[in-house]
Design a protein around this motif. Structure first.
Motif, short mmCIF file in Angstrom:
data_model
loop_
_atom_site.label_atom_id
_atom_site.label_comp_id
_atom_site.label_asym_id
_atom_site.label_seq_id
_atom_site.Cartn_x
_atom_site.Cartn_y
_atom_site.Cartn_z
N GLY A 139 10.90 -0.54 12.82
CA GLY A 139 9.56 -0.62 12.26
C GLY A 139 9.58 -0.88 10.78
N THR A 140 8.39 -0.87 10.19
CA THR A 140 8.23 -1.07 8.75
C THR A 140 7.12 -0.16 8.26
OG1 THR A 140 7.97 -2.77 7.03
CG2 THR A 140 6.54 -2.94 8.94
N CYS A 141 7.06 0.04 6.94
CA CYS A 141 6.11 0.97 6.36
C CYS A 141 5.22 0.29 5.33
CB CYS A 141 6.83 2.14 5.69
SG CYS A 141 7.90 3.09 6.79
N THR A 142 4.09 0.88 5.07
CA THR A 142 3.21 0.41 4.00
C THR A 142 3.77 0.85 2.65
OG1 THR A 142 1.87 2.43 4.09
CG2 THR A 142 1.19 0.59 5.50
N ASN A 143 3.17 0.35 1.58
CA ASN A 143 3.52 0.84 0.25
C ASN A 143 3.12 2.31 0.12
OD1 ASN A 143 4.48 -1.69 -0.57
ND2 ASN A 143 2.44 -2.35 -1.20
N ARG A 144 3.89 3.06 -0.65
CA ARG A 144 3.60 4.48 -0.82
C ARG A 144 2.50 4.69 -1.85
NH1 ARG A 144 9.19 4.42 -0.06
NH2 ARG A 144 9.65 4.35 -2.29
N THR A 145 1.57 5.57 -1.51
CA THR A 145 0.44 5.90 -2.37
C THR A 145 0.18 7.40 -2.29
OG1 THR A 145 -0.59 3.75 -1.91
CG2 THR A 145 -2.01 5.45 -2.85
N VAL A 146 -0.11 8.01 -3.43
CA VAL A 146 -0.44 9.44 -3.44
C VAL A 146 -1.72 9.66 -2.63
CG1 VAL A 146 -1.19 11.35 -4.91
CG2 VAL A 146 0.69 9.86 -5.65
N ALA A 147 -1.71 10.69 -1.80
CA ALA A 147 -2.87 11.04 -0.95
C ALA A 147 -3.28 9.86 -0.09
CB ALA A 147 -4.04 11.52 -1.80
N TYR A 148 -2.33 9.31 0.66
CA TYR A 148 -2.61 8.16 1.52
C TYR A 148 -3.64 8.54 2.59
CZ TYR A 148 -1.61 3.62 3.57
OH TYR A 148 -1.71 2.34 4.00
N ASN A 149 -4.60 7.65 2.78
CA ASN A 149 -5.68 7.91 3.74
C ASN A 149 -5.18 7.85 5.18
OD1 ASN A 149 -7.52 8.09 1.64
ND2 ASN A 149 -8.18 5.96 1.83
N PHE A 150 -5.58 8.84 5.96
CA PHE A 150 -5.32 8.80 7.40
C PHE A 150 -6.45 8.02 8.05
CE2 PHE A 150 -5.90 11.14 11.58
CZ PHE A 150 -4.88 10.46 12.23
N GLU A 151 -6.19 6.77 8.37
CA GLU A 151 -7.18 5.88 8.99
C GLU A 151 -6.52 5.15 10.16
OE1 GLU A 151 -9.98 4.36 5.40
OE2 GLU A 151 -7.86 3.81 5.20
N PRO A 152 -6.35 5.82 11.26
CA PRO A 152 -5.57 5.23 12.36
C PRO A 152 -6.19 3.96 12.93
CG PRO A 152 -6.68 7.25 13.05
CD PRO A 152 -6.81 7.18 11.57
N TYR A 153 -7.52 3.96 13.09
CA TYR A 153 -8.12 2.75 13.66
C TYR A 153 -8.04 1.59 12.68
CZ TYR A 153 -11.26 -0.68 15.61
OH TYR A 153 -11.76 -1.85 16.09
N ALA A 154 -8.27 1.86 11.40
CA ALA A 154 -8.17 0.80 10.40
C ALA A 154 -6.77 0.20 10.38
CB ALA A 154 -8.53 1.34 9.02
N ALA A 155 -5.75 1.05 10.57
CA ALA A 155 -4.37 0.55 10.63
C ALA A 155 -4.17 -0.36 11.83
CB ALA A 155 -3.41 1.73 10.68
N MET A 156 -4.69 0.07 12.97
CA MET A 156 -4.61 -0.77 14.18
C MET A 156 -5.33 -2.09 13.99
SD MET A 156 -5.26 1.63 17.54
CE MET A 156 -5.61 0.12 18.47
#
Length: 256
Positions: free
Chosen positions: A98-115
Motif C-alpha cells: 500500500g501507500t500513505c498520504t502526506n503526514r499532517t498534525v491532527a489528520y481528519n478521519f474522513e473514511p468516505y472522502a478517502a474512498m
C-alpha cells in the motif's frame, strides 16, 4: 507500602503508558512494519464492487486498482483496505502492499472522502446517493471529532511524559507534579480514547446499510472496525489511572 516500591511501580506504569501512546502516535505514518500494524480505524472496501454490481445491475470495471504505488486521492482506483492513524492514512491493495498520504498534525478521519477520492466520478455518484444518510458519509462530523480527540491524546501524552520524568526524583514537589500530571494524563487520554471509540462505532452504520432492496437486500460491502490503536489508548489510560495511586502515596508520605 515502602516508598521506593511506590515510586518504582508508578514509574513502571507511566513508562508502559508512554510506550503505548508512542505506538498510538506512529500508527499509519508509513507502510513499514510497526506503523502498518497500528491504526485507529479500519475500513474494508473489498465487498463494495460486488454490492455495487448487484445494485445497479451493470458490470463494474475500473473501480479498484492493483497498483499499490499509485497516489491516493487522484481517482486512480479504490483500494481494498484503508487504515487510519492520527497523522495520515494508508490504503492497501492487499494485506501488505500500500501507500500513505502526506503526514499532517491532527489528520481528519474522513473514511468516505478517502474512498471517494480514489473512485472514478461515475462510481462516486452512485455511492453518494447510497451512503448519504449515514455517519460514515458525514465527513464534517467525523473530521471535527477526530481532530478534537487528537489534541486530547497529544496533551495526555505530554502529561504522561512529565509524570514519568518528575516521578523519579525524590522531591516532595516533584512527587506532587508527577501525581497531578498522571491524573491529567489519564483524564485527557480517557476523553481522547472515548471520542475515537464513539466516532468509529457510529461509522459502523455502513456495515449494515442495505443499498438496494433487490435480491432480498444487498449490503454496502463496506465494513468499518476498530483499529488496535484505540485499544492501546485505553490500555494507556488504565496504566496512568493505576499509576496515580502510588504517585499519590509517595506525594503524601514522602519526607525529605
Amino acid at each position: 507500602m515502602r516508598g521506593e516500591y511506590c515510586v518504582g511501580g508508578a514509574s513502571f506504569l507511566s513508562f508502559v503508558a508512554l510506550l503505548l501512546l508512542i505506538f498510538v502516535h506512529v500508527g499509519q505514518i508509513s507502510t513499514s512494519l510497526v506503523p502498518h500494524g497500528i491504526a485507529m480505524a479500519k475500513v474494508n472496501t473489498s465487498g463494495f464492487g460486488q454490492a455495487l454490481n448487484e445494485s445497479i445491475l451493470n458490470p463494474i470495471g475500473g473501480l479498484y486498482t492493483t497498483n499499490y504505488t499509485s497516489p491516493l486521492g487522484e481517482q486512480n482506483g479504490l483500494r481494498q483496505f484503508y487504515d487510519f492513524g492520527l497523522y495520515s492514512y494508508c490504503a492497501y491493495v492487499n494485506s501488505s502492499a500500500g501507500t500513505c498520504t502526506n503526514r499532517t498534525v491532527a489528520y481528519n478521519f474522513e473514511p468516505y472522502a478517502a474512498m471517494k477520492s480514489d473512485m472514478l466520478a461515475n462510481y462516486s455518484q452512485y455511492s453518494d446517493s447510497m451512503f448519504v444518510n449515514t455517519t460514515f458519509f458525514n465527513s464534517a462530523y467525523l473530521a471535527y471529532n477526530s481532530r478534537v480527540a487528537y489534541y486530547f491524546l497529544l496533551i495526555g501524552t505530554i502529561f504522561a511524559t512529565i509524570a514519568l520524568f518528575t516521578g523519579v526524583a525524590k522531591r516532595a514537589l516533584l512527587f506532587f507534579i508527577s501525581t497531578a500530571s498522571s491524573i491529567m494524563a489519564a483524564l485527557f487520554i480517557l476523553i481522547g480514547a472515548a471520542i475515537w471509540t464513539s466516532i468509529v462505532k457510529k461509522s459502523e452504520d455502513i456495515n449494515t446499510l442495505e443499498i438496494t432492496q433487490l435480491n432480498g437486500g444487498v449490503l454496502s460491502g463496506v465494513t468499518v472496525s476498530y483499529g488496535n490503536g484505540i485499544y492501546l489508548a485505553w490500555a494507556a489510560f488504565a496504566c496512568l489511572a493505576a499509576a496515580t495511586v502510588p504517585y499519590m502515596v509517595s506525594c503524601c508520605t514522602f519526607r525529605g
